[in-house]
Design a protein around this motif. Structure first.
Motif, PDB file in Angstrom:
ATOM      1  N   GLU A 397       3.039  -7.811   5.114  1.00  0.00           N
ATOM      2  CA  GLU A 397       3.513  -9.049   4.508  1.00  0.00           C
ATOM      3  C   GLU A 397       4.640  -9.512   5.452  1.00  0.00           C
ATOM      4  OE1 GLU A 397       3.731  -8.833  -0.208  1.00  0.00           O
ATOM      5  OE2 GLU A 397       3.984  -6.735   0.536  1.00  0.00           O
ATOM      6  N   THR A 398       4.990 -10.812   5.320  1.00  0.00           N
ATOM      7  CA  THR A 398       6.215 -11.199   6.189  1.00  0.00           C
ATOM      8  C   THR A 398       7.329 -10.538   5.166  1.00  0.00           C
ATOM      9  OG1 THR A 398       6.487 -13.088   4.539  1.00  0.00           O
ATOM     10  CG2 THR A 398       5.062 -13.385   6.425  1.00  0.00           C
ATOM     11  N   VAL A 399       8.535 -10.598   6.094  1.00  0.00           N
ATOM     12  CA  VAL A 399       9.888  -9.857   5.592  1.00  0.00           C
ATOM     13  C   VAL A 399       9.976 -10.455   4.029  1.00  0.00           C
ATOM     14  CG1 VAL A 399      12.418  -9.832   5.718  1.00  0.00           C
ATOM     15  CG2 VAL A 399      10.731  -8.868   7.458  1.00  0.00           C
ATOM     16  N   ILE A 400      10.019 -11.768   4.119  1.00  0.00           N
ATOM     17  CA  ILE A 400      10.319 -12.604   2.612  1.00  0.00           C
ATOM     18  C   ILE A 400       9.332 -12.180   1.691  1.00  0.00           C
ATOM     19  CG2 ILE A 400      10.713 -14.910   1.562  1.00  0.00           C
ATOM     20  CD1 ILE A 400      13.242 -13.847   3.244  1.00  0.00           C
ATOM     21  N   GLY A 401       7.944 -12.384   2.060  1.00  0.00           N
ATOM     22  CA  GLY A 401       6.886 -11.991   0.976  1.00  0.00           C
ATOM     23  C   GLY A 401       7.194 -10.543   0.662  1.00  0.00           C
ATOM     24  N   TRP A 402       7.186  -9.798   1.562  1.00  0.00           N
ATOM     25  CA  TRP A 402       7.598  -8.243   1.105  1.00  0.00           C
ATOM     26  C   TRP A 402       8.875  -8.040   0.325  1.00  0.00           C
ATOM     27  CZ3 TRP A 402      11.779  -5.667   3.242  1.00  0.00           C
ATOM     28  CH2 TRP A 402      12.038  -4.177   3.259  1.00  0.00           C
ATOM     29  N   PHE A 403       9.864  -8.811   0.637  1.00  0.00           N
ATOM     30  CA  PHE A 403      11.079  -8.506  -0.328  1.00  0.00           C
ATOM     31  C   PHE A 403      10.784  -9.219  -1.515  1.00  0.00           C
ATOM     32  CE2 PHE A 403      15.338  -9.155  -1.530  1.00  0.00           C
ATOM     33  CZ  PHE A 403      15.819  -7.851  -1.253  1.00  0.00           C
ATOM     34  N   CYS A 404      10.410 -10.440  -1.511  1.00  0.00           N
ATOM     35  CA  CYS A 404      10.419 -11.324  -3.063  1.00  0.00           C
ATOM     36  C   CYS A 404       9.415 -10.937  -3.520  1.00  0.00           C
ATOM     37  CB  CYS A 404      10.723 -12.739  -2.431  1.00  0.00           C
ATOM     38  SG  CYS A 404      11.991 -13.329  -1.590  1.00  0.00           S
ATOM     39  N   GLU A 405       8.247 -10.560  -3.097  1.00  0.00           N
ATOM     40  CA  GLU A 405       6.873 -10.463  -3.896  1.00  0.00           C
ATOM     41  C   GLU A 405       6.375  -9.017  -3.825  1.00  0.00           C
ATOM     42  OE1 GLU A 405       3.887 -12.960  -2.794  1.00  0.00           O
ATOM     43  OE2 GLU A 405       5.484 -14.554  -2.129  1.00  0.00           O
ATOM     44  N   GLY A 406       6.853  -8.195  -2.998  1.00  0.00           N
ATOM     45  CA  GLY A 406       6.349  -6.723  -2.647  1.00  0.00           C
ATOM     46  C   GLY A 406       7.161  -5.539  -3.219  1.00  0.00           C
ATOM     47  N   LEU A 407       8.344  -5.887  -3.304  1.00  0.00           N
ATOM     48  CA  LEU A 407       9.198  -4.541  -3.401  1.00  0.00           C
ATOM     49  C   LEU A 407       9.646  -4.719  -5.129  1.00  0.00           C
ATOM     50  CD1 LEU A 407      11.761  -4.687  -0.701  1.00  0.00           C
ATOM     51  CD2 LEU A 407       9.405  -3.387  -1.135  1.00  0.00           C
ATOM     52  N   LYS A 408       9.598  -3.566  -5.692  1.00  0.00           N
ATOM     53  CA  LYS A 408      10.147  -3.171  -6.918  1.00  0.00           C
ATOM     54  C   LYS A 408      11.784  -3.493  -6.741  1.00  0.00           C
ATOM     55  CE  LYS A 408       6.790   0.430  -7.652  1.00  0.00           C
ATOM     56  NZ  LYS A 408       6.582   1.921  -7.919  1.00  0.00           N
ATOM     57  N   GLU A 409      12.495  -3.752  -7.948  1.00  0.00           N
ATOM     58  CA  GLU A 409      13.847  -4.100  -8.056  1.00  0.00           C
ATOM     59  C   GLU A 409      14.637  -2.644  -7.445  1.00  0.00           C
ATOM     60  OE1 GLU A 409      15.703  -6.687  -8.582  1.00  0.00           O
ATOM     61  OE2 GLU A 409      13.879  -7.831  -8.885  1.00  0.00           O
ATOM     62  N   ASN A 457       4.434 -15.219   2.055  1.00  0.00           N
ATOM     63  CA  ASN A 457       3.239 -14.545   2.572  1.00  0.00           C
ATOM     64  C   ASN A 457       2.221 -15.802   2.682  1.00  0.00           C
ATOM     65  OD1 ASN A 457       3.930 -11.880   2.735  1.00  0.00           O
ATOM     66  ND2 ASN A 457       3.680 -11.509   0.505  1.00  0.00           N
ATOM     67  N   GLU A 458       2.547 -16.932   2.427  1.00  0.00           N
ATOM     68  CA  GLU A 458       1.767 -18.280   2.748  1.00  0.00           C
ATOM     69  C   GLU A 458       1.414 -18.129   4.427  1.00  0.00           C
ATOM     70  OE1 GLU A 458       5.677 -19.535   3.139  1.00  0.00           O
ATOM     71  OE2 GLU A 458       4.741 -18.625   1.714  1.00  0.00           O
ATOM     72  N   ALA A 459       2.283 -17.506   5.243  1.00  0.00           N
ATOM     73  CA  ALA A 459       2.313 -17.613   6.457  1.00  0.00           C
ATOM     74  C   ALA A 459       1.655 -16.215   7.109  1.00  0.00           C
ATOM     75  CB  ALA A 459       3.695 -17.729   7.177  1.00  0.00           C
ATOM     76  N   ARG A 460       1.482 -15.387   6.282  1.00  0.00           N
ATOM     77  CA  ARG A 460       1.008 -13.887   6.497  1.00  0.00           C
ATOM     78  C   ARG A 460      -0.264 -14.225   7.453  1.00  0.00           C
ATOM     79  NH1 ARG A 460      -0.228  -8.625   2.667  1.00  0.00           N
ATOM     80  NH2 ARG A 460      -0.885  -7.206   4.454  1.00  0.00           N
ATOM     81  N   MET A 461      -0.293 -13.296   8.628  1.00  0.00           N
ATOM     82  CA  MET A 461      -1.350 -13.385   9.389  1.00  0.00           C
ATOM     83  C   MET A 461      -2.658 -12.750   9.002  1.00  0.00           C
ATOM     84  SD  MET A 461      -1.539 -15.334  12.274  1.00  0.00           S
ATOM     85  CE  MET A 461      -2.816 -15.373  13.735  1.00  0.00           C
TER      86      MET A 461
END
Length: 497
Positions: A397-409, A457-461
């Protein structure tokens, strides 16, 4: 390798006029931007012609180049195409995403026109190219011409005499498909000519190119068709077993890649000749080579051919240090990066250490509560200098996708605690992550362009084990702005890169 930094961006992701990034003016502009930003490296993805799922890791040849990357404007400048012909083709309407179906339908027709007008058969430089590259080029061009004649079907579905390479059948097809074969050779000649010019320009500007060598080749490739002795095939040319990864916390059924596995005993008997040719080719194309899935040289995961998932696979012994002793002998002054990600055992660590190659560190992996045992390896305070650090790779994931969507609190808190940053908004967390990578002791830091831009993640490769939406993201013209270039340059200087 001096302490330095660079940017990861696929050629396909460059801005351009005709549907996909290529060796156009925008590529040269990107080199200039890297130089202005104080970077020393440009990491790209494999350059081969793409096959299944549009993946550069499933190529029709390990030695050929992707015809999509040929700059059409340069063909216009030669007088082989007109601007009007290029602009009349529908390459897709989305500036930020590659439309591979449209490219396939439109670009080859233009290249065919260019070939027919080039009178290439009379070109002395082309004749020299055919002679120098004939060891792989003749098989590749014939393979592609046959594949085209068979409506794209894999070589395993061709007639028996072609599938098993009966010499008389091949000679007959070489005569029958002479023009098609020359067309595929023409595309390789023009690809190579344009790439060499771009790389020379990058090097002149102080930018080194990091290229990527996938450990495996595609089953539906000229390599597998023409060199069956290299692989675990039966007498009928069918794989005995295929490659993949076992089930883990990320996938309950593992990953079934489907690539043919190597017949390592044969490679050892031939003193790894094919692998040394492959590495030599890579060093003729790139300044630094990243070897993908390095752990597969220690042990590789073998899945029975025909299996629907990776569940029933098992580990087998790879070639180990033997292959790399030969590589170190022939390429001792060359820069190699070992992609040692995934489940890393003590024997994998030993192999990486014995080669002396820098391994990879990925910041995103440092905060995964599902894999706390190895997560500590990816925390910057545990790095050694002989490593290459990334915020993420093309498979993450992109860092922002990972942080905002992929991680638990609680995982977000782990990140913020480690970075001593409880103030940056979630959608700006790419900046402290980039800085954490940059200030690490790793001698090289490479940041994906999406993470510099702070995209989600819209920019995920690529999302491994999926098809249809991968390898499509592109940089819009102007997005690598003067402001971002200045910011990257400042960060780079701040951390001595």
């Amino acid at each position: 390798m001096m302490r330095a930094s660079g940017v990861l961006l696929s050629i396909s992701s460059l801005p351009s006029r005709y549907g996909i990034g290529c060796f156009s003016a925008e590529a040269y502009e990107f080199v200039d931007q890297l130089k202005e930003a104080g970077q020393k490296y440009w990491q790209i993805l494999p350059l081969g012609p793409i096959g299944f799922g549009d993946s550069p890791y499933q190529s029709f040849s390990t030695f050929a180049g992707n015809p999509y990357y040929i700059d059409l404007d340069r063909l216009v400048s030669y007088g082989w195409l007109t601007r009007e012909e290029c602009e009349a083709v529908d390459f897709g309407q989305e500036e930020q995403f590659v439309a591979y179906g449209k490219l396939y339908e439109g670009r080859y027709g233009l290249l065919q026109k260019a070939y027919s007008r080039s009178h290439m058969i009379q070109n002395e430089e082309f004749k020299q190219f055919l002679e120098i590259e004939k060891e792989w080029l003749e098989d590749y061009a014939l393979f592609m011409a046959l594949k085209n004649q068979h409506n794209g079907r894999a070589w395993s579905e061709w007639e028996e005499d072609l599938k098993l390479r009966d010499p008389k059948a091949l000679d007959r097809k070489k005569e029958e498909l002479k023009e098609d074969i020359l067309f595929y050779q023409f595309m390789q000649f023009e690809f190579r000519r344009q790439w060499k010019d771009l790389k020379a320009y990058a090097n002149k500007q102080g930018i080194k190119i990091i290229g990527d060598i996938p450990i495996y080749v595609s089953f539906d490739s000229a390599d597998a068709w023409a060199n069956k002795e290299l692989f675990q095939f039966d007498e009928e040319g069918r794989p005995v077993a295929v490659a993949g990864c076992p089930p883990d916390g990320f996938s309950a059924t593992g990953q079934l890649w489907g690539n043919p596995l190597y017949h390592w005993d044969y490679h050892k008997e031939t003193d790894y000749e094919w692998w040394m040719k492959r590495l030599a080719f890579c060093f003729s194309m790139y300044d630094t080579v990243r070897i993908d899935h390095f752990r597969g040289f220690d042990e590789y995961y073998s899945i029975p051919y025909g299996a629907q998932t990776a569940v029933d696979g098992h580990w087998e012994q790879g070639p180990g240090i033997g292959l790399f002793q030969k590589a170190l002998e022939l390429f001792k002054d060359k820069e190699i990066i070992a992609e040692d990600l995934g489940y890393v055992t003590d024997t994998v660590r030993k192999l990486v250490n014995d080669t002396g190659y820098p391994g990879m560190k990925v910041l995103e992996f440092a905060f995964d509560s599902r894999d706390s045992g190895s997560a500590a390896d990816y925390l910057p305070h545990n790095y050694g200098k002989n490593s290459v650090v990334y915020t993420g790779t093309h498979d993450n994931e992109t860092v922002i996708g990972w942080f905002c969507e992929g991680l638990k609190e609680e995982e977000k808190e782990m990140v913020r605690d480690y970075l001593c940053d409880h103030f940056t908004p979630d959608d700006q967390m790419h900046l402290p992550m980039v800085c954490a990578a940059m200030r690490s002791v790793s001698k090289l830091c490479v940041i994906p362009m999406q993470d510099l831009l702070g995209y989600g993640n819209e920019a995920r490769m690529n999302t491994p084990s999926t098809t249809g939406t991968n390898w499509r993201w592109r940089l819009k013209k102007g997005e690598f702005s003067d402001e971002l270039i200045g910011k990257l340059c400042s960060i780079t200087k701040r951390y001595g890169r």
